[in-house]
Structures are given as C-alpha cells and as structure tokens.
Design a protein around this motif. Structure first.
Motif, PDB file in Angstrom:
ATOM      1  N   ASN A 198       0.835  -1.206   0.000  1.00  0.00           N
ATOM      2  CA  ASN A 198       0.000   0.000   0.000  1.00  0.00           C
ATOM      3  C   ASN A 198       0.868   1.254   0.000  1.00  0.00           C
ATOM      4  O   ASN A 198       0.894   2.005   0.975  1.00  0.00           O
ATOM      5  N   GLY A 229      -8.980   0.449   9.881  1.00  0.00           N
ATOM      6  CA  GLY A 229      -9.808   0.140   8.715  1.00  0.00           C
ATOM      7  C   GLY A 229      -9.626   1.200   7.660  1.00  0.00           C
ATOM      8  O   GLY A 229      -8.491   1.582   7.345  1.00  0.00           O
ATOM      9  N   ASP A 230     -10.749   1.718   7.129  1.00  0.00           N
ATOM     10  CA  ASP A 230     -10.638   2.704   6.049  1.00  0.00           C
ATOM     11  C   ASP A 230     -10.507   4.135   6.576  1.00  0.00           C
ATOM     12  O   ASP A 230     -10.576   5.074   5.802  1.00  0.00           O
TER      13      ASP A 230
ATOM     14  N   GLU B 354      -5.516  -0.080  -3.107  1.00  0.00           N
ATOM     15  CA  GLU B 354      -5.259  -0.170  -1.669  1.00  0.00           C
ATOM     16  C   GLU B 354      -6.617  -0.133  -0.985  1.00  0.00           C
ATOM     17  O   GLU B 354      -7.264   0.901  -0.932  1.00  0.00           O
ATOM     18  N   TRP B 356      -9.258  -1.127   2.294  1.00  0.00           N
ATOM     19  CA  TRP B 356      -9.247  -1.285   3.756  1.00  0.00           C
ATOM     20  C   TRP B 356     -10.613  -1.767   4.222  1.00  0.00           C
ATOM     21  O   TRP B 356     -11.635  -1.399   3.642  1.00  0.00           O
ATOM     22  N   PRO B 357     -10.632  -2.539   5.290  1.00  0.00           N
ATOM     23  CA  PRO B 357     -11.942  -2.979   5.804  1.00  0.00           C
ATOM     24  C   PRO B 357     -12.730  -1.796   6.369  1.00  0.00           C
ATOM     25  O   PRO B 357     -12.174  -0.986   7.104  1.00  0.00           O
ATOM     26  N   SER B 358     -13.995  -1.697   5.993  1.00  0.00           N
ATOM     27  CA  SER B 358     -14.816  -0.579   6.465  1.00  0.00           C
ATOM     28  C   SER B 358     -15.830  -1.082   7.488  1.00  0.00           C
ATOM     29  O   SER B 358     -15.975  -2.290   7.686  1.00  0.00           O
ATOM     30  N   THR B 359     -16.566  -0.161   8.094  1.00  0.00           N
ATOM     31  CA  THR B 359     -17.523  -0.559   9.133  1.00  0.00           C
ATOM     32  C   THR B 359     -18.620  -1.459   8.571  1.00  0.00           C
ATOM     33  O   THR B 359     -19.187  -2.269   9.290  1.00  0.00           O
ATOM     34  N   ARG B 364     -12.898  -1.089   1.184  1.00  0.00           N
ATOM     35  CA  ARG B 364     -13.089   0.178   0.485  1.00  0.00           C
ATOM     36  C   ARG B 364     -11.773   0.925   0.427  1.00  0.00           C
ATOM     37  O   ARG B 364     -10.833   0.611   1.156  1.00  0.00           O
ATOM     38  N   TYR B 365     -11.750   1.976  -0.412  1.00  0.00           N
ATOM     39  CA  TYR B 365     -10.613   2.891  -0.374  1.00  0.00           C
ATOM     40  C   TYR B 365     -10.633   3.616   0.968  1.00  0.00           C
ATOM     41  O   TYR B 365     -11.676   3.713   1.624  1.00  0.00           O
ATOM     42  N   ASP B 366      -9.500   4.189   1.285  1.00  0.00           N
ATOM     43  CA  ASP B 366      -9.392   5.061   2.441  1.00  0.00           C
ATOM     44  C   ASP B 366     -10.514   6.121   2.378  1.00  0.00           C
ATOM     45  O   ASP B 366     -10.808   6.663   1.316  1.00  0.00           O
TER      46      ASP B 366
END
Ligand code: SF4
Lengths: 271, 434
Positions: A198, A229-230, B354, B356-359, B364-366
C-alpha cells in the motif's frame, strides 16, 4: 483389536507434525496402517470386522474421529496425499462436514510439498484452508516457500505475510529477491510488506508521522497517528487519577487542537 | 456488444413453456433444451492438457475476452485459439495460476454463457441493501425488483462474483407474478414516491431485447405516476421500449466510468460513448435519464480520467435532462478479492487498489481518498452548472459530511429521496445494487 509389533506396520502416513500421543500407550493402526503414535513399537491394530464396504468405512471413520477429534487442515492434507486406496478419506471428510473440493485438493498438494517448518506452523497454529488460499494464485508456490525458510509467526501475522507476499509476487516476482534487505529483524517484515503493498497510504502515514513529530510534546498525553480500517486519525491517550486531572487534560487538548490546526495541509486529506 | 445476446446453451424450464417469453426464446434459439426441476449441470470445460498447461486458464480467458468467444474450452475451440496468433500478442498475465491442474478454467465465463429461462418462486420485490445498514449508511428508499439473476457481462469488480458465484444467466418467465406483487404494494401505497429498480442482480437491459420486460413494466408504472421505475444498465439496448407511453416516471440509468476503466475492467459492456448515445436516444424519446458514476476507481491519473468523463457527460446533456447523478467508490466483500485476482490478474486496476476494511464489512478505499474523489467529481459538474443533482451511493455519514458539507436529509436537491416511507409488509433485503 490386537496388539502388533512395529515390523508388521505401515508407517507411510508419518509426517513431521508433532501430534500428541502418550509415550506409554501403544500406537493405533488400521489394517496395519499406522494412524497415530508413529514413534511407538507396539500398535493396537484394528481389523475390519465386516465385508460390507460402507460399514467398514464407517468403522474406520469413527476410529479416526476418536483419534483426531479436530484434525487440522495440514493433517487432512497429508492424509489425502499419503492414504492407501482403500482408506475412506471422502467418508471421513463428510463425517467431519468438511467439503473437500478441488480447491482443498489443490491446496493440500501445495501443503504437502511445503517445507516442514511451514507444515508445522500450519499444524501448531491450526491454520485453515481459507488462510492458505492466496497460495493457489501462484504459478509456483515454491517461490514463496524459498523466501521464508523459517516460518515462525503468530497465526494472524503469518496469514498476513502469506496474503501480502502473494499479492506482491503477483505484481513482481523479483520483489522476493530484495525481501531480505527490507528488514533487519523478523518483526520489521510485516510493516515492510504492508508498505510495499500500500505505497500510497504508507506515504501519507509517513508524512503525517513526520508532521506530528513537529508538535510540541505533551507530558500529559500520548499521541499516535493511527489507521483503523478505512479511516485514519490520531489516537490520544491519557491517564486520569483524579477527576480534577481532567481540567489539565482539557487545557492540553485545546493546545493540541491549536497546534494541529496550525499544521500546513490537513491530516484529514490526501494532498 | 455484438456478442451480447449469443449464448453457448439455452435452457427452458418445462413450466415456462407456453409463456410469451419462452416462445420468443424458442424462435431466437432453436437449439434450446427443455428441463424439468433442475437445470442440467454445466459440463466441466474440456481442454487439451497441453494447451492448458502451456497457456494457463487465465491466459485462455484473456484470449476469450479478446476474441469474444463464449462457451470456452471445448477441445475444438482451444485448437482454434491455438491457430490464431492472438496468443502471441497477449501480455503476459504475471504470476497467475494456470498450470495447476486442480485450478479449473474460468467457470464464471462458462456459466455466464448459459441462458436459463424459468419461473421464480420467491419474492421479487426487495429493499435495497442500504436499508439494512441504516446505522452505517443513509438510506435512499430504494427498492429492487429482481426479474432474473446473473449477468452476461463480466466486470472485474462485480459483486455477483461473491454473491452468486459462477452462475447461469437466468431470466424469470413469470413476470405476471412480479406484477401481482407490485400491484399489491401499489394498492396500498401507489400514491407514495417509491423508487424501484430492476438492475440489482442482473443488468436491467442487457437481455431486454429478448425479454421485453421493460414494455410491461412501463405500462404498469404508467398507472402510478408517484412511483419511479429505474432501468440500470451498462448496455446500450434501449430501442425496444422507446415507443412506449409513460408517465415520465421511468428513469433509464447508466453506470458509467471513464473509457479507460470501461476498457480494462468492464468486459463485454457497451463503451462509454455507446452508453451515452443510448441515453441521448432516451432523452429524445422523453425518458428521464440518470448516471451512476460507480464504482469510481482510483488510478494514478484518476483526475484526468474523471474530468474526461464529466466532460463527455456535460457536453451532451444539460442538468434538466438528467434526473440524478450518483457517486460511489470501489467496494467489495473481502472474500471476493481472491476471485478477482484469480480471474483478472495483477494487472487489473481493481486488483492493484489499496483497500481497507470498512464498518460495513466491505473493503473500500481510504475514507479521505473517497471523499476527495467525490468532491472532485462534484466540483467538475458544479463548475459547469450548479443545477446538477448529485448524491453519494452506499456511503457513510462521515463521507457525506466531508464531501458535501451536509447530510442527505439537509440537501434541498435530494432530500426527498431520503425521506422515510412506510412498508406494506416485511420486505426481504438484498446485498448490494449493481
Ligand atoms: S457489475 Fe453489473 S454489469 Fe457488470 S457484470 Fe456485474 S451485474 Fe453485470
């Protein structure tokens, strides 16, 4: 069951896995094929009492389940590979409600040809087939194994190492050549892999780590740039031993807010 | 798009025989097969061991995509592929499985090329997934009407890969039952502004020239002008309903992306200009149109890509011709990433993302990157005209706030979409809109 000596047994299912078996108790075999206690000299041997194939399979499955109530995936993989043609592997899988699909078969092939250290890691950490799935994407999984001669991570770290490394190998096989130069101690490996996987986020994190280092240190609060997370942001920790401490922290938080707002750019946007 | 309506096999359920739809299918596909109870299983692809080992499954799929070949991996098809020099031109798909004999050729492509016609026994009408995540995502009161499942297109990011797995392209022959369900709802709430879409687990219009479902639905919705029907598509197939009379409540919408993303990620779909031309036809025929810039996909040159897209849209349409534009960013279930990597390789843009795990549990993306991408596109539109109506799809309140400065319920242009509506009875919820 009758007791038979080692000389009458077939130990082809033996592996490097350290399956527990009490030293004083003879091992167990089925029709001479040793299932457990490979180090022993005597074995309780189970001979099928029926000609009925179904019933015999049921007997063997029940015996196997009593010896291995919760087999790990690597144990099943070794069994799948080394079993004798008469051994009711499918029946055992179905009795464990384990769906042995071509994916599991492919994974088991990879696993049995993996180095022993890796097999043992899978055994000790009870690694599931799902955790190993990334390896299926590699043309030659040995590329991965050759880079990790010693695989001694926690389960969670190890699974992440597999996932990130496979991702990076897919992008560029040569990345493994430089792998050793990426970290000095094993604990540096995961952060290094994450950074490679990343790069955009890693760069942002680095920038904001640096920016935050410019903020005057507060003796009251510990501040850390954190990704959850995000989302990303600041983790602020403080300790209160008396309700009155909160006023001091309120003051310190206000100062922190001013310092943060004074920073050029904003940590909340990618510039 | 020419091969869009070609299928390697067509199966019709015996119970569907005699319906208008089945009659049309029989005329179109004389080699159809009738089945009772279960659809005949897909025969596992046959391939010459040598070709397969040399080329690898994914490479063959690339060949298939390049050559628009369906019903892959029969031995004769493989030899045809061997004879072309296309293979030499293919880029190396780096590091992808293929030589592993336990890793079969792409079952998704094989199954997509099978068309199944059968009645549906379940509930046609469902709430959009946003409703099930009300705490995490503001809900825009969207309902879906599923008239089929599976999709003949093959977008690399498609959530159906994890939701349905490899599946036949299926259309339901009992449209009358679906209309009955709608009628039941309409009898009670025909005066309320429900929005109903048909493009959840199948593209609304990809098969419509065959099914003509659009014509029946437009005629039903004509009686309920407070309701809105949405056809959501990545095809350009619209001529079959343009002559239908409607109550100005049928929105034809397109999921759109910049041309470079369409080319690399949305396999088999109409090009962006084909989609926009089809939208123009709809506008000329008096149908409201909408665009979903979803999923927005990050690349190093994303700003140029999305400027180009906005430019293309705004040069053809005015804000008054487009009822709404929604924005969403790339997202998928974590387990889907391995299917995507296996099928589309490391060179696919979505596989380089890149995430990421979301709620909500999806990758998802950042959050800031999403917000920045949305802001950019909104600005591009608003620079052309402040009248463009734009909202975010499947996004968190935080992203709404950081992107638009307000929650949807506070935004005058779109707040009606987010006003809670009653339900006539418990309505099943679905996972995601396409
Ligand atoms: S994303 Fe939509 S158009 Fe693309 S394959 Fe999936 S259902 Fe079809």
């Amino acid at each position: 069951m009758k007791l038979i000596p080692e000389s009458q047994c077939d130990k082809s299912l033996a592996s490097s896995l350290k399956t527990f078996w009490p030293k004083q108790v003879p091992g167990v075999s089925i029709n001479g094929l040793v299932l457990i206690g490979f180090e022993q000299e005597l074995f309780f041997d189970h001979q099928s009492s029926t000609q009925d194939i179904e019933l015999a399979a049921q007997e063997i499955s029940e015996l196997y389940q009593s010896l291995y109530p919760q087999p790990t995936f690597v144990e099943l993989a070794i069994l799948a590979k080394k079993r004798k043609p008469w051994f009711p592997f499918e029946r055992i899988c179905s009795d464990f409600h384990f769906n042995w699909t071509p994916t599991e078969q492919a994974l088991s092939e990879i696993l049995v040809s993996a180095p022993q250290t890796f097999q043992n890691w899978c055994f000790e950490r009870k690694v599931f087939q799902g955790d190993l799935k990334p390896l299926l994407l590699l043309k030659d999984p040995q590329i991965f194994f050759s880079a990790f001669s010693d695989f001694s991570f926690s389960k969670s770290d190890g699974c992440q190492v597999i996932e990130l490394s496979v991702d990076l190998i897919l992008r560029d096989e040569k990345f493994l050549v430089h792998l050793k130069s990426l970290f000095e101690k094993p604990s540096d490996l995961l952060p290094a892999l994450r950074k490679l996987k990343n790069p955009l986020s890693a760069k942002q994190d680095e920038i904001w780590d640096q920016k935050l280092s410019l903020i005057p240190n507060s003796s009251l609060q510990k501040i850390r740039w954190l990704r959850q997370g995000d989302q990303k942001g600041l983790e602020i920790r403080f300790f209160v031993s008396h309700p009155k401490d909160l006023s001091k922290h309120r003051q310190a938080l206000q100062e922190l807010e001013t310092s943060l707002l004074d920073l050029k750019g904003t940590p909340w946007k990618i510039n | 798009m020419e091969d869009q309506l070609k299928f390697s096999e067509v199966f019709i359920d015996k119970k569907s025989l005699g319906t208008e739809l089945a009659d049309r299918m029989i005329r179109q596909y004389p080699n159809y097969q009738v089945f009772t109870e279960n659809v005949p299983p897909a025969v596992r692809p046959v391939h010459s061991e040598k070709t397969y080992e040399v080329l690898g499954a994914n490479k063959l799929n690339e060949v298939a995509r390049t050559n628009q070949i369906t019903g892959l991996y029969s031995a004769d098809k493989i030899s045809q592929i061997n004879e072309t020099d296309q293979i030499d031109k293919l880029d190396e798909v780096s590091g992808i499985t293929g030589t592993n004999r336990f890793n079969p050729p792409d079952e998704f492509i094989q199954r997509k090329s099978r068309l199944v016609v059968r009645p549906f026994q379940g509930q046609f009408f469902k709430r959009c997934p946003g409703a099930s995540q009300k705490k995490a995502l503001p809900c825009c009161n969207y309902y879906v009407l599923n008239l089929g499942s599976g999709c003949p297109f093959d977008c690399s990011y498609c959530y159906l890969q994890s939701y349905l797995g490899p599946s036949d392209t299926t259309i339901y022959s009992n449209l009358d039952s679906a209309i009955d369900e709608l009628q039941e709802m309409a009898d009670q709430f025909g005066h309320l502004p429900y929005r109903i879409g048909t493009g959840e687990i199948i593209d609304s219009l990809a098969l419509d020239p065959l099914t003509l479902f659009s014509r029946n639905l437009i005629s039903f919705f004509k009686k309920y002008p407070a309701w809105t029907l949405e056809f959501k598509t990545k095809s350009d197939r619209v001529v079959q309903f343009l002559d239908c009379e409607h109550s100005n409540n049928v929105v034809v919408s397109w999921s759109i992306n910049p041309p470079s993303i369409v080319d690399s990620e949305e396999h088999g779909t109409a090009s962006l200009s084909q989609r926009l031309k089809a939208a123009q036809k709809c506008v000329q025929a008096g149908f409201p149109v909408a665009f979903h810039i979803d999923p927005m996909i990050y690349t190093a040159d994303w700003k140029e890509n999305y400027s180009e897209l906005v430019q293309m849209v705004t040069s053809i349409f005015s804000p008054s011709q487009v009822s709404v534009i929604s924005l969403g960013a790339l997202r998928f279930q974590p387990e889907q990433k391995w299917t995507m990597k296996k099928r589309f390789g490391a060179k696919s843009i979505v596989n380089q993302s890149e995430m990421w795990p979301s709620t909500s549990g999806k990758l998802r993306y950042d959050q800031d990157l999403r917000s920045q991408m949305f802001q950019f596109v909104i600005e591009q539109f608003k620079n052309q005209s402040p009248d463009w109506k734009i909202f975010l799809c499947m996004e968190t309140p935080e992203v709404w706030l950081s992107t638009t400065g307000s929650f949807p319920s506070q935004n005058d242009q779109i707040k009606n979409l987010f006003r809670p509506l009653p339900e006539s009875r418990p309505i099943a919820q679905t996972l995601e809109t396409t």
